[in-house]
Design a protein around this motif. Structure first.
Motif, short mmCIF file in Angstrom:
data_model
loop_
_atom_site.label_atom_id
_atom_site.label_comp_id
_atom_site.label_asym_id
_atom_site.label_seq_id
_atom_site.Cartn_x
_atom_site.Cartn_y
_atom_site.Cartn_z
N ALA A 44 0.83 -1.21 0.00
CA ALA A 44 0.00 0.00 0.00
C ALA A 44 0.86 1.26 0.00
N SER A 45 2.10 1.14 0.44
CA SER A 45 2.98 2.30 0.39
C SER A 45 4.19 1.91 -0.47
N ASP A 46 4.54 2.83 -1.37
CA ASP A 46 5.55 2.52 -2.40
C ASP A 46 6.87 2.01 -1.84
N ARG A 47 7.23 2.57 -0.68
CA ARG A 47 8.58 2.30 -0.22
C ARG A 47 8.85 0.81 -0.03
N TRP A 48 7.89 0.08 0.48
CA TRP A 48 8.14 -1.33 0.80
C TRP A 48 8.33 -2.16 -0.45
N VAL A 49 7.69 -1.75 -1.53
CA VAL A 49 7.84 -2.47 -2.80
C VAL A 49 9.27 -2.24 -3.31
N TYR A 120 13.47 -4.73 10.45
CA TYR A 120 13.74 -3.75 9.40
C TYR A 120 12.76 -2.60 9.51
N ASP A 121 13.25 -1.43 9.79
CA ASP A 121 12.49 -0.19 9.94
C ASP A 121 11.57 -0.18 11.15
N ARG A 122 10.81 -1.26 11.35
CA ARG A 122 9.86 -1.35 12.46
C ARG A 122 10.37 -2.36 13.49
N ASP A 173 -0.36 -0.67 15.80
CA ASP A 173 0.43 -1.90 15.90
C ASP A 173 1.82 -1.75 15.27
N ASP A 174 2.18 -0.52 14.93
CA ASP A 174 3.52 -0.25 14.40
C ASP A 174 4.29 0.52 15.46
N ASN A 175 5.38 -0.07 15.93
CA ASN A 175 6.14 0.55 17.02
C ASN A 175 6.64 1.95 16.68
N ASN A 176 6.83 2.23 15.39
CA ASN A 176 7.33 3.56 15.01
C ASN A 176 6.35 4.67 15.34
N SER A 177 5.07 4.35 15.33
CA SER A 177 4.05 5.40 15.46
C SER A 177 4.25 6.24 16.71
N TYR A 179 6.91 6.87 18.35
CA TYR A 179 8.10 7.73 18.26
C TYR A 179 7.82 8.96 17.41
N PHE A 180 7.17 8.72 16.26
CA PHE A 180 6.84 9.86 15.39
C PHE A 180 5.97 10.85 16.17
N PHE A 181 4.94 10.29 16.81
CA PHE A 181 3.95 11.13 17.48
C PHE A 181 4.57 11.89 18.64
N GLN A 213 -3.28 0.83 10.10
CA GLN A 213 -2.64 0.44 8.83
C GLN A 213 -2.23 1.64 7.99
N TRP A 214 -2.14 2.79 8.59
CA TRP A 214 -1.67 4.00 7.89
C TRP A 214 -2.55 4.31 6.68
N ASP A 215 -3.81 3.96 6.78
CA ASP A 215 -4.68 3.95 5.60
C ASP A 215 -5.19 5.34 5.20
N PRO A 242 1.73 12.00 10.06
CA PRO A 242 2.97 11.23 10.18
C PRO A 242 3.46 10.60 8.89
N TYR A 243 2.61 10.54 7.87
CA TYR A 243 3.02 9.75 6.69
C TYR A 243 2.26 10.24 5.46
N ASP A 244 2.93 10.24 4.31
CA ASP A 244 2.38 10.82 3.08
C ASP A 244 0.99 10.29 2.70
N GLY A 271 4.28 15.34 6.35
CA GLY A 271 4.22 13.97 5.82
C GLY A 271 5.53 13.23 6.06
N GLN A 272 5.63 12.06 5.45
CA GLN A 272 6.84 11.24 5.58
C GLN A 272 6.89 10.23 4.46
N ASP A 273 8.06 9.99 3.95
CA ASP A 273 8.41 8.94 3.00
C ASP A 273 8.77 9.46 1.61
N ALA A 274 8.54 10.74 1.35
CA ALA A 274 8.86 11.27 0.02
C ALA A 274 8.27 10.42 -1.08
N PHE A 293 12.08 12.72 4.37
CA PHE A 293 12.72 11.74 3.49
C PHE A 293 13.61 10.83 4.32
N LYS A 294 13.36 9.54 4.15
CA LYS A 294 14.23 8.56 4.79
C LYS A 294 14.86 7.79 3.62
N ASP A 295 16.15 7.91 3.47
CA ASP A 295 16.78 7.30 2.30
C ASP A 295 16.81 5.78 2.49
C1 GAL Z 1 6.21 3.09 9.07
C2 GAL Z 1 7.41 3.65 8.38
C3 GAL Z 1 7.03 4.90 7.63
C4 GAL Z 1 5.87 4.61 6.70
C5 GAL Z 1 4.75 3.87 7.39
C6 GAL Z 1 3.67 3.41 6.44
O1 GAL Z 1 6.57 1.96 9.77
O2 GAL Z 1 8.44 3.94 9.30
O3 GAL Z 1 8.14 5.35 6.91
O4 GAL Z 1 6.34 3.88 5.60
O5 GAL Z 1 5.24 2.76 8.09
O6 GAL Z 1 4.13 2.47 5.53
#
Ligand code: GAL
Length: 369
Positions: A44-49, A120-122, A173-177, A179-181, A213-215, A242-244, A271-274, A293-295
């Motif tokens: 659903a988000s480009d980066r993971w692909v 990885y990331d999360r 359910d994403d541990n990153n949330s 931290y961002f918040f 689900q960042w939907d 928190p996210y594009d 936003g986040q993820d460019a 942007f997270k490279d």
């Molecule tokens: C997070 C990630 C963000 C964004 C989000 C939605 O875990 O750190 O960069 O991609 O998921 O996919």
């Protein structure tokens, strides 16, 4: 208004000793071939692909065998995929988790077989079996987003006007949330206490602001509701997003409510993820004005270097051992720096580094429902 304190939010288990010994390394390391299972969370988000393919290529370039799967935001599906990777004999797992507490059992099975596990990331929580964590400074992501709002609104300690700001956070359910918040909240906090930033909905807790689900569509629905309930008679000055994908859902709700992107009364949105669609909006002034942007090419490199180090009989590089407590231990981490991106620097940060071309940004297709 109650604002959670950073320490409280992060506090889980007590301090545990950090062991840098890679469980997959050691005496058997000479026999390791680098066979790696890559479990990505969603398309659903480009980066993971992009990252799934990038990780696969980097590992294959080193001569390692790989299995790549995508969990499509379905926790049981991801567990089954990881289980199958373990059955097929992977020596390493690189996992972008969907449910941060759902992998304990399958990771324990992997660990019994000597697999080295890289979150990885999360971060993956509530398991002793995560060996390493490759990610970004996730708290700083929220700091950068909030700083963008502060700069765009021109807030200072002396500001006496009131600005209306709404807060969004990511999937619970994403541990990153968290931290961002928390990075965002801590940075806005002096202005909230000083009275120049108010949150008219009073929704300032992570639970109330979370978008599962960042939907994008869920974000659109929440924003529409906020507008209806709290903004019939008052301006909205900014939205901490928190996210594009969430940012674009917020923009859609605003457009539905006749706000005009680019006009003076259009709120500042982060936003986040460019993502390409969001970069296009930033470039053209048609929506959010910032992304973080997270490279992810660097992130893939960090994770692959961890595998490579262990295959070579060594120990992966880490640069943080005291931030990411997963409930069992502080997981040895390698954290990269996120970068604030606006119309002023997108070219330098994203285009010049060849992350995206101007053409790709210009021709980014609109979201489809
Ligand atoms: C997070 C990630 C963000 C964004 C989000 C939605 O875990 O750190 O960069 O991609 O998921 O996919």
């Amino acid at each position: 208004m109650h604002l959670s304190r950073r320490g409280l939010l992060y506090g889980t288990a007590g301090v545990a000793a950090v062991s840098l010994a890679a469980c997959g390394a050691g005496e058997d390391s000479k026999q390791l071939t680098g066979f790696t299972g890559i479990a990505m969370p969603t398309r659903a988000s480009d980066r993971w692909v992009l990252e799934g393919a990038d990780l696969e290529k980097r590992l294959q370039d080193l001569g390692y065998k790989t299995i790549l799967e995508n969990g499509e935001d379905d926790v049981p599906a991801q567990v089954a995929q990881i289980e199958s990777m373990v059955d097929q004999g992977v020596e390493f797992l690189i996992i972008g988790a969907i449910g941060n507490t759902s992998l304990g059992e399958v990771l324990s099975k992997a660990k019994d077989k000597g697999v080295t596990i890289i979150a990885y990331d999360r971060l993956i929580l509530e398991t002793p079996d995560v060996d390493y964590y490759a990610s970004f400074d996730n708290y700083q992501v929220g700091v950068l987003q909030a700083k963008h709002i502060i700069a765009k609104l021109g807030l200072t300690q002396d500001t006496t006007e009131q600005y209306n700001v709404e807060l969004f956070s990511g999937s619970l359910d994403d541990n990153n949330s968290q931290y961002f918040f928390q990075g965002g909240l801590d940075t806005l906090e002096p202005y909230i206490y000083g009275g120049s930033v108010v949150v008219p909905s009073n929704e300032t807790e992570q639970d109330a602001t979370a978008i599962q689900q960042w939907d994008r569509k869920t974000a659109r629905t929440r924003m529409a509701q906020l507008l209806e309930d709290h903004y019939q008679d008052r301006p909205l000055h900014a939205v901490l997003s928190p996210y594009d994908g969430i940012s674009r859902g917020i923009v859609e709700a605003l457009v539905d409510a006749d706000f005009e992107p680019g006009s003076d009364d259009f709120p500042v949105i982060t936003g986040q993820d460019a993502e390409l669609r969001s970069l296009k909006a930033i470039k053209e002034g048609t929506g959010q004005t910032e992304t973080v942007f997270k490279d992810t090419r660097q992130l893939a490199e960090v994770a692959v270097d961890m595998v490579k180090a262990i295959v070579g009989g060594g120990t992966p590089d880490v640069n943080d051992q005291g931030t990411y407590d997963n409930g069992f231990k502080f997981v040895p981490s390698y954290l990269l720096e996120p970068v604030d991106v606006t119309v002023e620097n997108y070219k330098e940060v994203v285009v010049d580094s060849e992350y995206a071309t101007e053409e790709a940004i210009d021709s980014a297709p609109a979201d489809v429902d």
